[in-house]
Write an enzyme that holds these catalytic residues in place. Structure first.
Site, PDB file in Angstrom:
ATOM      1  N   CYS A 159     -15.194  -2.938   0.378  1.00 49.30           N
ATOM      2  CA  CYS A 159     -13.797  -3.208   0.762  1.00 49.30           C
ATOM      3  C   CYS A 159     -13.265  -4.373  -0.070  1.00 49.30           C
ATOM      4  CB  CYS A 159     -13.706  -3.521   2.244  1.00 49.30           C
ATOM      5  SG  CYS A 159     -14.319  -5.177   2.632  1.00 49.30           S
ATOM      6  N   ARG A 169       0.871  -1.191   0.000  1.00 51.39           N
ATOM      7  CA  ARG A 169       0.000   0.000   0.000  1.00 51.39           C
ATOM      8  C   ARG A 169       0.898   1.229   0.000  1.00 51.39           C
ATOM      9  NH1 ARG A 169      -3.587   0.102   5.236  1.00 51.39           N
ATOM     10  NH2 ARG A 169      -4.759  -1.532   4.199  1.00 51.39           N
ATOM     11  N   CYS A 177     -16.324  -7.973   6.715  1.00 57.35           N
ATOM     12  CA  CYS A 177     -16.237  -8.266   8.150  1.00 57.35           C
ATOM     13  C   CYS A 177     -16.490  -6.969   8.913  1.00 57.35           C
ATOM     14  CB  CYS A 177     -14.865  -8.863   8.499  1.00 57.35           C
ATOM     15  SG  CYS A 177     -13.576  -7.656   8.814  1.00 57.35           S
ATOM     16  N   CYS A 215      -7.970 -10.748   1.704  1.00 57.69           N
ATOM     17  CA  CYS A 215      -8.001 -10.277   3.089  1.00 57.69           C
ATOM     18  C   CYS A 215      -8.158 -11.450   4.046  1.00 57.69           C
ATOM     19  CB  CYS A 215      -9.153  -9.283   3.295  1.00 57.69           C
ATOM     20  SG  CYS A 215      -9.196  -8.731   5.000  1.00 57.69           S
ATOM     21  N   ARG A 259      -1.147   6.854   9.521  1.00 57.34           N
ATOM     22  CA  ARG A 259      -1.299   6.277   8.166  1.00 57.34           C
ATOM     23  C   ARG A 259      -1.449   7.377   7.119  1.00 57.34           C
ATOM     24  NH1 ARG A 259      -3.550   0.969   8.448  1.00 57.34           N
ATOM     25  NH2 ARG A 259      -2.615  -0.074  10.246  1.00 57.34           N
ATOM     26  N   CYS A 307     -13.668  -1.399   6.790  1.00 59.39           N
ATOM     27  CA  CYS A 307     -12.750  -0.724   5.869  1.00 59.39           C
ATOM     28  C   CYS A 307     -13.449   0.128   4.814  1.00 59.39           C
ATOM     29  CB  CYS A 307     -11.828  -1.734   5.204  1.00 59.39           C
ATOM     30  SG  CYS A 307     -10.800  -2.608   6.388  1.00 59.39           S
ATOM     31  N   LYS A 346      -5.178   7.608  12.217  1.00 59.65           N
ATOM     32  CA  LYS A 346      -5.579   8.147  10.917  1.00 59.65           C
ATOM     33  C   LYS A 346      -6.015   9.600  11.022  1.00 59.65           C
ATOM     34  CE  LYS A 346      -7.016   3.642   9.258  1.00 59.65           C
ATOM     35  NZ  LYS A 346      -8.109   2.799   8.732  1.00 59.65           N
ATOM     36  N   LYS A 389      -2.975   1.687  14.978  1.00 56.40           N
ATOM     37  CA  LYS A 389      -2.979   2.592  13.829  1.00 56.40           C
ATOM     38  C   LYS A 389      -3.579   3.942  14.195  1.00 56.40           C
ATOM     39  CE  LYS A 389      -5.686  -0.350  11.602  1.00 56.40           C
ATOM     40  NZ  LYS A 389      -6.647  -0.997  10.664  1.00 56.40           N
TER      41      LYS A 389
HETATM   42 FE1  SRM Z   1      -8.772  -1.652   6.623  1.00 57.06          FE
HETATM   43  C1  SRM Z   1      -7.412  -4.253   8.253  1.00 57.06           C
HETATM   44  C2  SRM Z   1      -8.051  -3.118   3.716  1.00 57.06           C
HETATM   45  C3  SRM Z   1      -9.468   1.232   5.087  1.00 57.06           C
HETATM   46  C4  SRM Z   1     -10.392  -0.544   9.439  1.00 57.06           C
HETATM   47  N1  SRM Z   1      -7.818  -3.373   6.108  1.00 57.06           N
HETATM   48  C5  SRM Z   1      -7.283  -4.298   6.943  1.00 57.06           C
HETATM   49  C6  SRM Z   1      -6.481  -5.347   6.215  1.00 57.06           C
HETATM   50  C7  SRM Z   1      -5.070  -4.877   6.145  1.00 57.06           C
HETATM   51  C8  SRM Z   1      -6.597  -6.795   6.710  1.00 57.06           C
HETATM   52  C9  SRM Z   1      -5.540  -7.286   7.671  1.00 57.06           C
HETATM   53  O1  SRM Z   1      -5.295  -6.647   8.703  1.00 57.06           O
HETATM   54  O2  SRM Z   1      -4.996  -8.355   7.395  1.00 57.06           O
HETATM   55  C10 SRM Z   1      -7.186  -5.243   4.819  1.00 57.06           C
HETATM   56  C11 SRM Z   1      -6.345  -5.669   3.626  1.00 57.06           C
HETATM   57  C12 SRM Z   1      -7.220  -6.283   2.579  1.00 57.06           C
HETATM   58  C13 SRM Z   1      -6.515  -6.637   1.343  1.00 57.06           C
HETATM   59  O3  SRM Z   1      -6.437  -7.850   1.016  1.00 57.06           O
HETATM   60  O4  SRM Z   1      -6.040  -5.756   0.634  1.00 57.06           O
HETATM   61  C14 SRM Z   1      -7.690  -3.835   4.871  1.00 57.06           C
HETATM   62  N2  SRM Z   1      -8.640  -1.044   4.788  1.00 57.06           N
HETATM   63  C15 SRM Z   1      -8.420  -1.808   3.697  1.00 57.06           C
HETATM   64  C16 SRM Z   1      -8.670  -1.045   2.420  1.00 57.06           C
HETATM   65  C17 SRM Z   1      -7.730  -1.435   1.274  1.00 57.06           C
HETATM   66  C18 SRM Z   1     -10.133  -1.240   2.006  1.00 57.06           C
HETATM   67  C19 SRM Z   1     -10.476  -0.836   0.608  1.00 57.06           C
HETATM   68  O5  SRM Z   1     -11.062  -1.692  -0.081  1.00 57.06           O
HETATM   69  O6  SRM Z   1     -10.216   0.280   0.199  1.00 57.06           O
HETATM   70  C20 SRM Z   1      -8.490   0.387   2.932  1.00 57.06           C
HETATM   71  C21 SRM Z   1      -7.067   0.868   2.870  1.00 57.06           C
HETATM   72  C22 SRM Z   1      -6.947   2.244   3.402  1.00 57.06           C
HETATM   73  C23 SRM Z   1      -5.610   2.866   3.226  1.00 57.06           C
HETATM   74  O7  SRM Z   1      -5.283   3.187   2.094  1.00 57.06           O
HETATM   75  O8  SRM Z   1      -4.914   3.108   4.219  1.00 57.06           O
HETATM   76  C24 SRM Z   1      -8.891   0.210   4.389  1.00 57.06           C
HETATM   77  N3  SRM Z   1      -9.663   0.055   7.215  1.00 57.06           N
HETATM   78  C25 SRM Z   1      -9.961   1.096   6.381  1.00 57.06           C
HETATM   79  C26 SRM Z   1     -10.891   1.977   7.001  1.00 57.06           C
HETATM   80  C27 SRM Z   1     -11.538   3.208   6.353  1.00 57.06           C
HETATM   81  C28 SRM Z   1     -10.769   4.449   6.611  1.00 57.06           C
HETATM   82  O9  SRM Z   1      -9.694   4.433   7.211  1.00 57.06           O
HETATM   83  O10 SRM Z   1     -11.265   5.501   6.216  1.00 57.06           O
HETATM   84  C29 SRM Z   1     -11.163   1.459   8.244  1.00 57.06           C
HETATM   85  C30 SRM Z   1     -12.173   2.017   9.259  1.00 57.06           C
HETATM   86  C31 SRM Z   1     -11.682   3.211   9.973  1.00 57.06           C
HETATM   87  C32 SRM Z   1     -10.860   2.792  11.149  1.00 57.06           C
HETATM   88  O11 SRM Z   1      -9.646   2.689  10.995  1.00 57.06           O
HETATM   89  O12 SRM Z   1     -11.429   2.535  12.203  1.00 57.06           O
HETATM   90  C33 SRM Z   1     -10.384   0.243   8.375  1.00 57.06           C
HETATM   91  N4  SRM Z   1      -8.827  -2.298   8.585  1.00 57.06           N
HETATM   92  C34 SRM Z   1      -9.612  -1.739   9.568  1.00 57.06           C
HETATM   93  C35 SRM Z   1      -9.512  -2.558  10.737  1.00 57.06           C
HETATM   94  C36 SRM Z   1     -10.228  -2.299  12.084  1.00 57.06           C
HETATM   95  C37 SRM Z   1      -9.428  -1.425  12.955  1.00 57.06           C
HETATM   96  C38 SRM Z   1     -10.014  -1.312  14.338  1.00 57.06           C
HETATM   97  O13 SRM Z   1      -9.846  -0.261  14.948  1.00 57.06           O
HETATM   98  O14 SRM Z   1     -10.591  -2.260  14.831  1.00 57.06           O
HETATM   99  C39 SRM Z   1      -8.655  -3.638  10.413  1.00 57.06           C
HETATM  100  C40 SRM Z   1      -8.240  -4.782  11.334  1.00 57.06           C
HETATM  101  C41 SRM Z   1      -7.151  -4.411  12.288  1.00 57.06           C
HETATM  102  O15 SRM Z   1      -6.538  -3.355  12.207  1.00 57.06           O
HETATM  103  O16 SRM Z   1      -6.915  -5.229  13.166  1.00 57.06           O
HETATM  104  C42 SRM Z   1      -8.260  -3.445   9.061  1.00 57.06           C
HETATM  105 FE1  SF4 Z   2     -10.883  -7.246   5.166  1.00 59.37          FE
HETATM  106 FE2  SF4 Z   2     -12.802  -6.762   6.889  1.00 59.37          FE
HETATM  107 FE3  SF4 Z   2     -11.332  -4.750   5.978  1.00 59.37          FE
HETATM  108 FE4  SF4 Z   2     -13.034  -5.903   4.390  1.00 59.37          FE
HETATM  109  S1  SF4 Z   2     -13.555  -4.808   6.274  1.00 59.37           S
HETATM  110  S2  SF4 Z   2     -10.901  -5.450   3.883  1.00 59.37           S
HETATM  111  S3  SF4 Z   2     -13.000  -7.998   5.051  1.00 59.37           S
HETATM  112  S4  SF4 Z   2     -10.599  -6.407   7.233  1.00 59.37           S
END
Ligand code: SRM
Ligand code: SF4
Length: 552
Positions: A427, A73, A472, A433, A142, A476, A207, A205
């Site tokens: 997402c 990324r 899930c 993922c 991030r 995201c 943001k 993390k």
């Molecule tokens: Fe996310 C984890 C994809 C935006 C909350 N996110 C992941 C992971 C890395 C899975 C992992 O930990 O193994 C996913 C990778 C999937 C893949 O195969 O590529 C993933 N997140 C994404 C992306 C690519 C979704 C998309 O389709 O666009 C976004 C990448 C953003 C970026 O460029 O940095 C993405 N993730 C978000 C957002 C939205 C935002 O930030 O505006 C959120 C919700 C906001 C937040 O942070 O609370 C988000 N991602 C999470 C979480 C839950 C965090 C938490 O506080 O519980 C995880 C899981 C974790 O961190 O344990 C996670």
């Molecule tokens: Fe993966 Fe869940 Fe984030 Fe979708 S919402 S990319 S399933 S961690």
């Protein structure tokens, strides 16, 4: 260090500035994976170790190891790349990855399927194009997202500069990325001093999002730190600062929850970096380091109390928050099509379903953008709605760019997509993922075909209703801030959430659990039918659902 601290805390602390044993891991030819501790550390360098989940069963039956690869990324504050960088990106994606360039919900891109032996060549080529993935993941700040819409310039470029300087201010000081992936020589055995992150980094993390009203395309309040530009006499005078947003939750654990940021107040623009920096240090010092489920800033804020957190930031920064200034959001959706900025430059916002940039039978995104980039006729900007803006097109080049976009079906694709589809986000989820419980980006497009029929049948196809799906509860695609949110519970099953507003200032609520496709469509047919008949003039679906279906 307390014994109770999580395993990740120990890994960070012992990592020698995020180096760990990454060099040994990458050199190990017996496996496509890397050592477990290095898996945690590689995230700080913008990569995740993943495996192809579609192939797990077949490979297990053949007694083969999982099909390991990396996702990378990029760090792109404000989501900007030049035409030259786009050209490099296109070729890197073609050479080392699945070829799909995935625009993320935070305005950057991800590339999947990078085999271990290609990790370094990939980063070296990024480096030649002045791109990197430092701190794109991991327990650090991030990618800083910022309002993408060009027609609000010159304010827009000021906010873009702020996104860049915050990204620099909060970047880890270690040179580990350059040593491991680019081959930079390590000059001393001493680990770099990092006054902000020290040796423990953040508990989780972090943001930052920056919005320029009336657009809230960045969904600003879902960030740990939310900055809303305050404009007077066409000038940004400062920012309303809020903290504690986050989407992640765990099914069945009511102690976890999505939350929007709480308003701290207004600060002048010359103070904003100081204040953001101290919001980070308070989280660093008070965040939960024992249980990662509760270590995001939102939980710290709720544990300490908003007032206490805010006062600590004031004390450390020596800046007093003034009362938040009035502002108004009118939209979260991207403004598709052509727009012109104050300098007379043109911008075309392209709809990209679920952010997947590739060439298909109907639209050749990659071919079109490569041709434009090679001719140096435009730069590119990603949006937090997973779209791309072909940017900075000179008046004399507009026709050339338009012709290329038409030749490859890009304009037709954007113009023909329905209003509701253009407001949808999904997402990544399966097949890469590791946390996905259900499909999202591979499934939402076909569900949207059916939802389009429903809205047409009820004659509300011009209503801009935001629909977001995740595989899930991690959130995201920010499903809890959508008017209709689908959150995967198991393959083919989703919780349905309703009642957020259309501009990102109110979360939705759980409406029905574990619905399959038939149940989803029946529910929507019923709800949208009632909406079509009973909505007040100008009432959004989110507002209507809250009043009609959720408040009893
Ligand atoms: Fe996310 C984890 C994809 C935006 C909350 N996110 C992941 C992971 C890395 C899975 C992992 O930990 O193994 C996913 C990778 C999937 C893949 O195969 O590529 C993933 N997140 C994404 C992306 C690519 C979704 C998309 O389709 O666009 C976004 C990448 C953003 C970026 O460029 O940095 C993405 N993730 C978000 C957002 C939205 C935002 O930030 O505006 C959120 C919700 C906001 C937040 O942070 O609370 C988000 N991602 C999470 C979480 C839950 C965090 C938490 O506080 O519980 C995880 C899981 C974790 O961190 O344990 C996670
Ligand atoms: Fe993966 Fe869940 Fe984030 Fe979708 S919402 S990319 S399933 S961690």
């Amino acid at each position: 260090m307390s014994n109770k601290e999580s395993a990740t805390e120990k890994i960070k602390k012992n990592s020698k500035g995020l180096r760990g044993t990454m060099l040994e891991s990458l050199a190990d030819e017996h496996t496509g994976a890397i050592r477990e501790d290095d898996q945690a550390l590689v995230k700080f360098h913008g990569m995740y170790l993943q495996d192809d989940r579609d192939k797990r069963t077949e490979r297990a039956e053949k007694k083969l190891d999982r099909l390991w690869s990396f996702m990378v990324r990029l760090r792109l504050p404000g989501g900007f790349v030049t035409g030259e960088q786009w050209e490099a990106l296109h070729h890197i994606a073609g050479k080392y990855t699945t070829g799909v360039i995935k625009i993320t919900t935070r305005q950057t891109i991800q590339l999947h399927g990078i085999l271990k032996h290609n990790a370094r060549p990939t980063h070296r080529e990024f480096n030649l194009a002045s791109l990197d993935s430092i701190a794109a993941c991991g327990d650090v700040n991030r990618n800083v997202s910022a309002s993408a819409h060009p027609d609000v310039s010159p304010l827009h470029s000021e906010v873009f500069d702020l996104a860049n300087s915050l990204s620099d201010l909060l970047r880890p000081k270690t040179r580990a990325y350059y040593e491991i992936f680019i081959g930079e020589e390590k000059l001393t055995e001493k680990t770099e001093d990092d006054p902000l992150y020290q040796d423990r980094y953040l508990p989780r993390k972090f943001k930052i999002g920056i919005a320029i009203p009336p657009d809230n395309d960045v969904d600003v309040f879902t960030n740990d730190c939310a900055l809303v530009a305050i404009i007077e006499n066409n000038q940004i005078i400062g920012y309303n600062v809020a903290a504690g947003g986050g989407m992640g939750a765990t099914h069945g654990n009511s102690a976890t929850y999505p939350r929007l940021a709480s308003m701290f107040g207004f600060v002048k623009k010359e103070d904003v970096e100081k204040v953001v920096y101290e919001i980070v240090t308070v989280q660093r010092d008070f965040g939960n380091r024992e249980d990662r489920k509760f270590s995001r800033l939102k939980y710290t804020l709720d544990r300490l109390g908003v007032e206490t957190y805010k006062q600590e930031v004031e004390k450390r920064s020596n800046v007093k928050f003034e009362e938040a200034k009035p502002y108004y959001f009118s939209s979260r959706t991207d403004r598709y099509g052509w727009a012109q900025n104050h300098e007379g430059k043109w911008f075309y916002t392209v709809f990209v379903e679920a952010g997947r940039l590739t060439d298909t039978d109907t639209v050749l995104f990659k071919t079109a953008f490569l041709e434009i980039a090679q001719a140096r006729k435009a730069d590119f900007r990603f949006t937090s709605n997973q779209n791309i803006i072909v940017s900075n097109v000179l008046k004399k080049d507009k026709k050339i760019v338009e012709d290329i976009l038409r030749k490859y079906g890009v304009i037709q694709y954007t113009e023909n997509a329905s209003v509701i589809r253009k407001s949808s986000i999904a997402c990544v989820a399966l097949n890469t993922c590791s946390l996905a419980l259900a499909e999202a980006q591979r499934y939402l497009p076909s569900l949207m075909d059916k939802i389009e029929t429903i809205v047409k049948n009820h004659h509300v196809e011009e209503e801009d209703i935001s629909i977001r799906m995740t595989g899930c509860p991690n959130g995201c695609a920010r499903p809890y801030a959508a008017e209709i949110g689908f959150v995967g519970t198991a393959l083919g099953h989703y919780n349905m959430h309703l009642g957020a507003d259309a501009v990102g200032t109110r979360l939705n609520k759980l409406y029905k659990e574990n619905l399959n496709e038939e149940e989803i469509l029946n529910e929507l047919d019923n709800l949208i039918g009632i909406y079509a008949k009973e909505k007040k003039s100008g009432e959004s679906f989110g507002d209507f659902s809250l009043r009609k279906f959720l408040i009893t």
